[in-house]
Design a protein around this motif. Structure first.
Motif, PDB file in Angstrom:
ATOM      1  N   ASP A  69     -11.511   9.611  -5.369  1.00 18.70           N
ATOM      2  CA  ASP A  69     -10.301   8.583  -5.896  1.00 18.70           C
ATOM      3  C   ASP A  69     -11.042   7.651  -6.717  1.00 18.70           C
ATOM      4  O   ASP A  69     -12.051   7.062  -6.539  1.00 18.70           O
ATOM      5  CB  ASP A  69      -9.811   7.776  -4.666  1.00 18.70           C
ATOM      6  CG  ASP A  69      -8.789   7.120  -4.934  1.00 18.70           C
ATOM      7  OD1 ASP A  69      -8.551   6.606  -6.032  1.00 18.70           O
ATOM      8  OD2 ASP A  69      -8.062   6.978  -4.192  1.00 18.70           O
ATOM      9  N   ASP A  81       1.107   4.567 -12.600  1.00 14.61           N
ATOM     10  CA  ASP A  81       0.613   4.298 -11.423  1.00 14.61           C
ATOM     11  C   ASP A  81       0.138   2.753 -11.350  1.00 14.61           C
ATOM     12  O   ASP A  81       0.281   2.223 -10.182  1.00 14.61           O
ATOM     13  CB  ASP A  81      -0.173   5.182 -10.672  1.00 14.61           C
ATOM     14  CG  ASP A  81       0.334   6.549 -10.198  1.00 14.61           C
ATOM     15  OD1 ASP A  81       1.635   6.315  -9.402  1.00 14.61           O
ATOM     16  OD2 ASP A  81       0.028   7.756 -10.322  1.00 14.61           O
ATOM     17  N   GLU A 108      -9.431  14.343  -9.911  1.00 17.63           N
ATOM     18  CA  GLU A 108      -9.868  12.876  -9.757  1.00 17.63           C
ATOM     19  C   GLU A 108     -11.159  12.599 -10.304  1.00 17.63           C
ATOM     20  O   GLU A 108     -11.358  11.518 -10.912  1.00 17.63           O
ATOM     21  CB  GLU A 108      -9.916  12.658  -8.241  1.00 17.63           C
ATOM     22  CG  GLU A 108      -8.307  12.417  -7.541  1.00 17.63           C
ATOM     23  CD  GLU A 108      -8.432  12.055  -6.245  1.00 17.63           C
ATOM     24  OE1 GLU A 108      -7.344  11.596  -5.585  1.00 17.63           O
ATOM     25  OE2 GLU A 108      -9.590  12.207  -5.461  1.00 17.63           O
ATOM     26  N   TYR A 112       5.654   8.266  -0.737  1.00 19.72           N
ATOM     27  CA  TYR A 112       5.058   7.784  -1.969  1.00 19.72           C
ATOM     28  C   TYR A 112       5.258   8.773  -3.437  1.00 19.72           C
ATOM     29  O   TYR A 112       5.478   9.864  -3.089  1.00 19.72           O
ATOM     30  CB  TYR A 112       3.741   7.431  -1.814  1.00 19.72           C
ATOM     31  CG  TYR A 112       3.560   6.018  -1.163  1.00 19.72           C
ATOM     32  CD1 TYR A 112       3.858   5.722  -0.039  1.00 19.72           C
ATOM     33  CD2 TYR A 112       2.861   4.828  -1.703  1.00 19.72           C
ATOM     34  CE1 TYR A 112       3.694   4.639   0.676  1.00 19.72           C
ATOM     35  CE2 TYR A 112       2.814   3.941  -1.027  1.00 19.72           C
ATOM     36  CZ  TYR A 112       3.393   3.394   0.119  1.00 19.72           C
ATOM     37  OH  TYR A 112       2.937   2.408   0.676  1.00 19.72           O
ATOM     38  N   LYS A 123      -5.109   2.279  -1.465  1.00 22.37           N
ATOM     39  CA  LYS A 123      -5.155   3.386  -2.618  1.00 22.37           C
ATOM     40  C   LYS A 123      -4.736   3.020  -3.786  1.00 22.37           C
ATOM     41  O   LYS A 123      -3.490   2.900  -3.838  1.00 22.37           O
ATOM     42  CB  LYS A 123      -4.569   4.709  -2.092  1.00 22.37           C
ATOM     43  CG  LYS A 123      -4.937   5.073  -0.425  1.00 22.37           C
ATOM     44  CD  LYS A 123      -5.814   6.191  -0.619  1.00 22.37           C
ATOM     45  CE  LYS A 123      -6.365   6.537   0.788  1.00 22.37           C
ATOM     46  NZ  LYS A 123      -7.558   7.098   0.619  1.00 22.37           N
ATOM     47  N   GLY A 124      -5.414   2.510  -4.835  1.00 32.37           N
ATOM     48  CA  GLY A 124      -4.670   1.931  -5.932  1.00 32.37           C
ATOM     49  C   GLY A 124      -5.477   1.097  -6.741  1.00 32.37           C
ATOM     50  O   GLY A 124      -6.513   0.913  -6.540  1.00 32.37           O
ATOM     51  N   ASP A 138       1.411  -0.103  -9.220  1.00 36.83           N
ATOM     52  CA  ASP A 138       0.666  -0.954  -8.285  1.00 36.83           C
ATOM     53  C   ASP A 138       0.532  -2.522  -8.541  1.00 36.83           C
ATOM     54  O   ASP A 138       0.770  -3.232  -7.667  1.00 36.83           O
ATOM     55  CB  ASP A 138      -0.626  -0.477  -8.404  1.00 36.83           C
ATOM     56  CG  ASP A 138      -1.056   0.790  -7.948  1.00 36.83           C
ATOM     57  OD1 ASP A 138      -0.232   1.316  -6.662  1.00 36.83           O
ATOM     58  OD2 ASP A 138      -1.946   1.498  -7.945  1.00 36.83           O
ATOM     59  N   ALA A 156      -2.907  11.354  -2.958  1.00 40.45           N
ATOM     60  CA  ALA A 156      -4.338  11.107  -2.213  1.00 40.45           C
ATOM     61  C   ALA A 156      -4.473  12.565  -1.357  1.00 40.45           C
ATOM     62  O   ALA A 156      -4.689  13.571  -1.933  1.00 40.45           O
ATOM     63  CB  ALA A 156      -4.611  10.020  -1.239  1.00 40.45           C
ATOM     64  N   SER A 192       2.329  11.331  -7.388  1.00 38.20           N
ATOM     65  CA  SER A 192       0.781  11.133  -8.025  1.00 38.20           C
ATOM     66  C   SER A 192       0.019  10.296  -7.226  1.00 38.20           C
ATOM     67  O   SER A 192      -1.199  10.054  -7.575  1.00 38.20           O
ATOM     68  CB  SER A 192       1.369  10.454  -9.359  1.00 38.20           C
ATOM     69  OG  SER A 192       1.929   9.221  -9.104  1.00 38.20           O
ATOM     70  N   GLN A 193       0.639   9.866  -6.151  1.00 35.27           N
ATOM     71  CA  GLN A 193      -0.344   8.990  -5.125  1.00 35.27           C
ATOM     72  C   GLN A 193      -0.498   9.656  -3.922  1.00 35.27           C
ATOM     73  O   GLN A 193      -0.526   8.922  -2.991  1.00 35.27           O
ATOM     74  CB  GLN A 193       0.511   7.414  -5.108  1.00 35.27           C
ATOM     75  CG  GLN A 193       0.469   6.721  -6.360  1.00 35.27           C
ATOM     76  CD  GLN A 193       1.063   5.324  -6.243  1.00 35.27           C
ATOM     77  OE1 GLN A 193       1.358   4.820  -5.027  1.00 35.27           O
ATOM     78  NE2 GLN A 193       1.497   4.765  -7.190  1.00 35.27           N
ATOM     79  N   HIS A 235      -9.946   5.022  -7.707  1.00 35.57           N
ATOM     80  CA  HIS A 235      -9.814   3.393  -7.115  1.00 35.57           C
ATOM     81  C   HIS A 235     -10.626   3.265  -6.294  1.00 35.57           C
ATOM     82  O   HIS A 235     -10.525   1.768  -5.505  1.00 35.57           O
ATOM     83  CB  HIS A 235      -8.619   3.208  -7.062  1.00 35.57           C
ATOM     84  CG  HIS A 235      -7.476   3.339  -8.285  1.00 35.57           C
ATOM     85  ND1 HIS A 235      -7.751   2.561  -9.473  1.00 35.57           N
ATOM     86  CD2 HIS A 235      -6.455   4.053  -8.456  1.00 35.57           C
ATOM     87  CE1 HIS A 235      -6.680   3.187 -10.153  1.00 35.57           C
ATOM     88  NE2 HIS A 235      -6.169   3.809  -9.728  1.00 35.57           N
TER      89      HIS A 235
END
Lengths: 328, 189
Positions: free
Chosen positions: A48, A191, A268, A215, B34-35, A195, A221, A218-219, A50
């Motif tokens: 990920d 995204d 990712e 969600y 998550k972001g 956010d 996870a 695309s989010q 992020h």
């Protein structure tokens, strides 16, 4: 005299924290969920873009030249290997580590409660999270029913925008209308815009306990994606629990398909590359376990420090930790 | 000019925004689990004093503002500008009416003020927290009334107008809190 040796949290608060952990263990013992432990140090890392892992180095027998190890950001991957091995319902309470995260709600190491339920989907797991909250939180924070909003409903209610179909220009106009005129660097990252509005517009308006679920795909996870129809978008079967706008937990109806999981990891890593971040080793052992077969299940991770914060009406995560980063 | 990345943000850091020098008043790290991570800041425009909110994507960088606070002695006003001097180097700078703003009513010759310089030129003045100024005009004092409440307006030598106790007379020196504009006490030179 350097006073930084003292704990940041009061001893009274640390007692409450210990008591809360004891009640969590009792909750799972009563439900016959097995407590497990998995490694903090891992040869693979989360891809990920992020999340950034701390790195460490092992040198010694078995690795004379040294071996890079990553501190886990969550115990998800090895816990899923236990599920694939037939462990059944499991939970873990452990310290997790996230590089670069310090703030009122963030400390680079924090305590996570994570649990997995074979046979549950994300709706049933939300029920269990709600039951745990009723055990742990003061009455004042609880209502008879914890509100559940889809991600789309939350955005429509609090930001007046459809987050699944809005364009960058529409997100920009929406941010503008909410007093966020210029945010450097977001560009056409949809995204990123979601956010921004989630954290700056939606979250501050969430009162009491609220689940947000389904969600954008695309989010996803590590969540299953539910295909869309002609009138509904594809969504990730993922949920979050908030308390007064503070994010407490993130759960998934877990993705089971090893091939899709590998494709997500690789995508990712590509994102990491294009964002100028280092690529990280994909967890081949998780993928092997998924190829062998992960039972259909749902899992959730809950931040214990933030739970203590909201339970004790504290303003910052540093108030509920004995030694936050500046005293570590 | 140097840049600061969002991870260097902290209270008091001077950055450029919209062409004006600003000071960070508050900095909050915001990130969904998550972001995308953001820095949400409150910044004070050092020219106008206005506080605004801004959000930056984490990892972005912002131009640094060459802003310096210096303690300088106020010398005199020549009608257009207010002149200040560095007491060590004897260098002088002239501040215009925009930079001095309302603070001109607390400026007394010889006092040491904090002068904020942007690229070497004054953009704002902070007078000492307490200044002693002479009362130029007020209603006649009421002798022996020192214990009683009640107040009256008084005009000071700099033109400042504030409420003073009834016993204060023309020609008296009084101590004033420049942050609140309130009378503190009578003073001796």
């Amino acid at each position: 005299m350097n006073e930084q040796w003292r704990p940041a949290a009061s001893l009274q608060l640390l007692k409450k924290r210990a008591h809360l952990l004891a009640r969590i263990r009792a909750f799972f013992a009563a439900r016959e969920v097995l407590e497990v432990e998995t490694p903090v140090l891992s040869a693979a890392a989360i891809t990920d873009s992020h999340l950034s892992s701390f790195t460490s180095h092992y040198q010694g027998p078995g690795a004379a030249q040294g071996k890079m190890l990553y501190l886990h950001t969550s115990p998800e991957f090895p816990m899923k290997r236990l599920l694939a091995a037939g462990a059944g319902a499991i939970y873990q309470v452990c310290r997790v580590f996230r590089q670069g995260e310090v703030g009122r709600l963030h400390n680079p190491e924090f305590t996570m409660l994570e649990w997995y339920r074979p046979g549950f989907d994300h709706y049933v797991l939300m029920d269990e999270v709600a039951a745990l909250m009723r055990e742990l939180l003061p009455q004042a924070l609880l209502s008879d029913d914890i509100e559940r909003l889809t991600y789309a409903e939350a955005f429509q209610r609090f930001a007046h925008i459809d987050p699944h179909v809005a364009t960058v220009a529409e997100f920009h106009a929406c941010a503008d209308a909410h007093g966020l005129p210029t945010v450097a660097g977001l560009g056409d990252d949809i995204d990123g815009w979601r956010d921004l509005l989630l954290t700056h517009v939606v979250e501050p308006q969430l009162k009491g306990l609220v689940f947000i679920y389904d969600y954008p795909a695309s989010q996803a996870a590590l969540a299953k994606i539910r295909e869309g129809t002609e009138v509904t978008p594809a969504v990730a079967e993922r949920f979050e629990l908030y308390c007064n706008g503070v994010e407490l937990a993130n759960g998934f109806h877990e993705l089971l398909d090893a091939d899709e999981q590998r494709a997500r990891f690789l995508a990712e890593n590509e994102q990491r590359k294009s964002a100028g971040l280092v690529e990280v080793p994909v967890d081949e052992l998780l993928l092997a376990a998924m190829a062998k077969g992960l039972p259909p299940c749902a899992g959730v991770a809950l931040g214990i420090d933030r739970l203590v914060m909201v339970a004790t009406n504290s303003k910052a995560i540093s108030e509920v930790m004995a030694f936050p980063l500046d005293r570590a | 000019m140097a840049n600061y990345s969002t991870s260097e943000f902290k209270r008091g850091l001077k950055i450029m925004q919209d062409g004006d020098p600003c000071s960070i008043v508050e900095n909050e790290f915001v990130k969904p689990g998550k972001g995308q991570a953001f820095s949400r800041v409150k910044i004070r425009n050092l020219k106008t004093g206005r506080v605004i909110e801004r959000t930056f994507k984490s990892g972005e960088s912002v131009e640094a503002a060459d802003v310096m606070d210096t303690d300088l002695q106020y010398l005199y006003n020549d009608g257009d500008a207010w002149h200040f001097m560095d007491q060590t180097s004897f260098e002088q700078v002239a501040a215009d009416a925009t930079a001095v703003g309302d603070e001109k009513k607390w400026l007394r010759e010889q006092d040491i003020c904090t002068v904020t310089l942007w690229n070497g030129a004054p953009i704002s003045i902070t007078p000492p927290n307490h200044v002693v100024l002479k009362v130029e005009d007020t209603d006649p004092g009421v002798r022996g009334d020192t214990a009683q409440g009640g107040s009256k307006p008084a005009t000071l030598e700099t033109g400042a107008v504030l409420q003073v106790p009834l016993f204060v007379d023309i020609g008296d020196l009084i101590k004033v809190d420049t942050r609140t504009g309130e009378y503190i006490s009578r003073a001796k030179e």
